[in-house]
Structures are given as C-alpha cells and as structure tokens.
Design an enzyme around this catalytic site. Sequence first.
Site, PDB file in Angstrom:
ATOM      1  CE  LYS B 123      -4.278  -1.612   0.095  1.00  0.00           C
ATOM      2  NZ  LYS B 123      -5.158  -1.389  -1.082  1.00  0.00           N
ATOM      3  CD  GLU B 145     -10.245   4.350   0.092  1.00  0.00           C
ATOM      4  OE1 GLU B 145     -10.099   5.571  -0.080  1.00  0.00           O
ATOM      5  OE2 GLU B 145      -9.499   3.496  -0.419  1.00  0.00           O
ATOM      6  CB  SER B 411      -0.197  -7.982  -1.481  1.00  0.00           C
ATOM      7  OG  SER B 411      -1.155  -8.766  -0.801  1.00  0.00           O
TER       8      SER B 411
END
Lengths: 260, 427
Positions: B123, B145, B411
């Site tokens: 991220k 968000e 990830s």
Amino acid sequence: MNNRINQLFETKKEPILSVYFTAGFPELNDTFAIIKELENSGVDLIEIGIPFSDPTADGPTIQKSSEIALKNGMSLNLLFEQLKTIRETIKIPLILMGYFNPVYQFGVEKFCKKCAEIGIDGAILPDLPLDEFKAEYKAVFDANNLHNILLITPQTPEARIREIDAASEGFIYMVSSSSTTGAGKKVEDFQQDYFERIKQMNLRNNCIIGFGISDRATFSNACKYAAGAIIGSAFVKALTNDGSLKETIAAFIQSIKTEE
Amino acid sequence: MYKLSMRVTWVKNYNFDLCVYLSELQYFKSNNIRMKFQVNEKGYYGDFGGAWIPEMMYTNIEELKRRYLEIIESVEFKNEFEQLLKDYVGRPSPLYFAARLSEHYGSKIFLKREDLNHTGSHKLNNTIGQILLAQKLGKTRIIAETGAGQHGVATATVCALKGIKCVVYMGALDVSRQAPNVKKMKMLGADVVPVHSGNKTLKDATNEAMRDWINNPEDTHYIIGSVVGPHPYPDMVARFQSVISAEMKKQLRAQTGNELPTRILACVGGGSNAAGAFYHFLDDEKVELIGVEAAGKGVDTGETAATLTVGTPGVLHASKTMLMQNSDGQITEPYSISAGLDYPGIGPLHAHLHKTGRAKYLAATDEEVLKSVLLLTQKEGIIPALESAHALAALDKIKMNPDDVNVINLSGSGNKDMETYLNYFGY
C-alpha cells in the site's frame, strides 16, 4: 412538444418552490399521498427520489431515508407502478431524481420511455456526467421529451457553465455551496458573489438553487438570485414528525410560503 | 531500440533503472505506439472505467486528470519518488525462491516480498506517490478510506512523513475488528472517523470519503487506496504500484535468466497489488496472469466478495465496472474473512482483463485461504496476510509443470491478522 417544466417557467411569476422526497419513505406506499399533499399545499415542482444503496452526494438525512425506503422494498419498477396513473390527478411537473446505476440497470431508453408514458417531465442523475450524457443518452432523453437537469456548483468554470447551459432543457440546478445535501451551511453564508456571477451570465435556462435551503429565510434569500429554490433534507426530516402525513406536509409548506 | 535500452537497464542500479523505464514509456507515447491495456483519453479500459462523478467533484477530478501525468513523469517527481521508495519503503522488495513450497507443489515458486515493505504491505508504494502529487498540487489536507486499515496506516504514515493533516474514514465494523491498525493511525496523528452507514465496512467508508471531498473541494486531496474510483485514479494507482512488476522483471532475469515467468498470481479486492504485479507483463501475452478474488464462504452462498464471478456491469464510486448488485441496481453487501478484499466492486482494469481474457480470475474460500496461511508459515517461516494468502490458495487450483516459474505477489504481512489466526488455529 411542450413540457410541464417549461410551462411552469413561462407562466409563473413568483419564485418557484420545488420539494424533494425519497420514494418509499417513511412508508413504502406514501408516494401518491405525499405528491398529492405537496400539490395541494401549493408546491410548484416535485422531485421524486429513487433510493440508492450508496448515495455519495447526499448527507445523513437523505442517506437514512434511502436506507429505510430500500428496506421497505422500494425499487424503480415499483415506483413506476405507483406512478402509473399519477396524471389522472396531479398537474404540476414531476421529476425523478436518483443515482445512475439503478437507471442503468433498468435500461436508460426504457427509463425514458416509461417516464414519457407516465408523464414525468425531467430527471436529475447527479453522477451521470455531462460528456457521457451528451455522447450516449441526450438523443433518447430528447426523443421522449424528458429534460435531464444538470448541476452547476461554485467551482464550475465559466466555459463549462456555458456548455451545461447549452445542453440543458428546463432549468439548471444550481448547487448553493460545495457540499452534500443537508450539510447545514446557512444561506447567509453562501457565496453571494457566486449567485451574482451566475445571474450576470444571462444563461438561456433558468436556475433553481438547491442544497442548504431549509426554511422561509433561506428560501426567500435564494429566490433573490434565481427563479426558485429546492428543499430536500429539511422536508424529508419533517416527514418523520408526529401527526398525519397530510397535516405535517401542509404545515411545513405553509411555513416556507408564509411571510413572517 | 527498445530491446537495446531494456538490456542496458538490467546492468544499471535501481534508481537509474526506473528513469530508463519511464523514458521508455515516453518513447512509446511519442512514437504513438499504444500499449494494449492502457486507459484511453476518457479513462476507459475497453468498456470499463470513466469518471462518473457528480458535478461537485468535477473541478478536483479535472485538475488531477490534467496534471497527474505531467507531474509524475517530471524528473523532479521521479527522483523524489524513487529516493523514498528506496530509503523509506525499503525497495526493491526481494524476489524470494520458496524452495520448500516449490517442493511441495512440484513447481518453481517465487514470492515477491511486498510484505517486507515499511508498514507491511504494497500500500505504501501508492501513498508515497500520491502524497508527493498532493504536495505538488498545493493540497494541505489528506483524506482516505480504509478497510483492514493497511491503506489507512500507509496514508497516515506518509502524512506524518510530510507533516500534512490526515483524516481516515473507516467502517465502524472494521474499526472494531481492526483495533491495532486504528491505534496505529491515531499514534501517527491521523483522525480516524468511524462510518456508521450501510454495512459499516469499506464501501461505506469510501462513500463517506467521497462526501468529505465534495464538502472540501479546495484544500483536500483524496488518496484512494486501490485501482478504483474515477479516472485518473485507476491509472495513477496502477502506475505507482507498477514498480512491483518492474522489479520482478529485473529480478527474474538475474535469478532465472529469463525476465518472463510462466505465470503471476495475485489477490484481487479493488486490485491494486495485482495491477502492480501484472503491469509490465500485460503486453507479454505468453505470461499467464491470474487474479484471485475472495470467495468468502463460497461463490454460491451469497456470502462472497468474488465480484467477477457473481457481478454484472454497473456504476459505483464513479467508475463503470463489474459490481455485486441486485436486479434493481442496488449494491449488495460483500463478505470475506479478509477485510481488505471485502469490496463489492473491482478496478476497471481487471474488469477489462477479465472480459478480454488477458487475465484469468479464480476465487478462494476463507477455509482454503486459512489452509494456505498455515502451509506458507510452516514451509517457509513467513506468515502472510489473509489477503495475500488468496493468491497462495490458487496454487491448489491450477496445473503447474515442474519447470514452470510461478510468481506470487505476497502483498502483505500477517501481523495484522494474528488475532484471526490464533482464534482459528487455536494456538
């Protein structure tokens, strides 16, 4: 072909009062009673909200009413069913307002035809952007004499306002301030220079001001700058007051229309 | 000419590498050679994408649309971005040959270790890019968000790094089930706003962030955490995440002698880590691309988040894409054990790759995923995030040959999921 919205603007000399409510709220089958009472109370134009699960341009009041309406079982199919014979009694212009996805699933062309069949005069679909509308859907709206009402905001650049004006029929929905619906910014705080600026532009369409209009004071202030104003969240909130629907609506509209 | 510059790339250091790569992009653009899976000028991947925004968001989106490429392709931006990826995020992330897992499956398996990035997931690649962009746009307030809290933490982190005010919207249900990440965000100085509408999860947090942006059109930048939302977000986020596949190519070349693997597997919620892992392989059609959605309790149970399996085309969060919805066009509530994949839509790039058949999409159930978590943990000593374990679970669903080179985009780290794991496995 004439449209009731155009007739209204051609004939009405005083400020236009438009009221929004969410179909299916507070009760599933209140649609007709609310429309009838709004007309009886002297409202000029009604926006019938098609509830959506994700109303991103709306504040808490309309979000809540949409959630309840969907729980009650409201759908676009059912709404058309409820409105089927509305023109036997109701004379004032009616507009359907909602998000694009339910209309898209229903079928845009089918939606426009159904509106024409029933006698719906316009639609407001805030998340259908101008370029998509012009490229894909304007022809089918026009063929059914259904006005797509477009929005402008304090941030809309002048060239784009001209473009919106050129693509608009009926009127332009002038969003009073940068906000979601019912955000509670008072009309006194609105950018009056924005209202003035738009007035100076001499657009071919009339403007009606919406967002943040909640009472007599905000309504009459907005009407100094535009052909009329729209009350949404404040009315939806009032519908949950104690007392009969009929009395509640009559009292609310009277409070807007009566000089203090 | 193209081949030659690629060859030069491999022997140079990483910083230089990305510059060369970006100048190659420029080369493609200037020579009007269209890459097949890029957005068009209206922001569409085939039938999907666009900017279905209410007029209230027009000015912000228009500014982004007009300026994002010019900014992120500038030398100044690239230098800052690459420096931070290297020194702050800790890139390049390793490409690790998982020997015992390979032995288990009888095929070569590599793990792209995005879990080793600062804040524990891919991220941060995107939030670093977007905070630099926000600064160039002169924005002084950031909103975001978050579902599981990974994107929220990554956003709060870059806001702390740059001293910018940060507000994170998070579904009230997620606030209660992801308490450690909530506390992390607060410690980083962010305001975490619980969202009580709808199902109180990621979709509702996204709605509320969009409302915030409508209400604050001048000073605020919205850092969307995935390849979703209106154009240019899907393209912009995919570009920031594309560093994953740029590194993979180089690492595969060094480790296997061939920059192209047999296949790449990545989990897909909105689809940002998959977009990053696929990006530089999209035009190499020999490379098999597999996205893995969250089947939840099973794609037929109604408790699922496998959008491409059960969804239909529609418009949500300002994008035309595949959605989980009923016949009236109301969005239905997704379910997955993994809060990061618990989303009823998918990025328009994936909808397009799915429709054209360029990528294949599978779905893994909660139970299959938990099995894969334990397998990786005990074979390799790596505890994966629930989301990433969806990609691992797909290894049981595909046919692999012994000489195949399979790359899993790992990830994120399982640190955030320890409570779930401890409860489920009973340690």
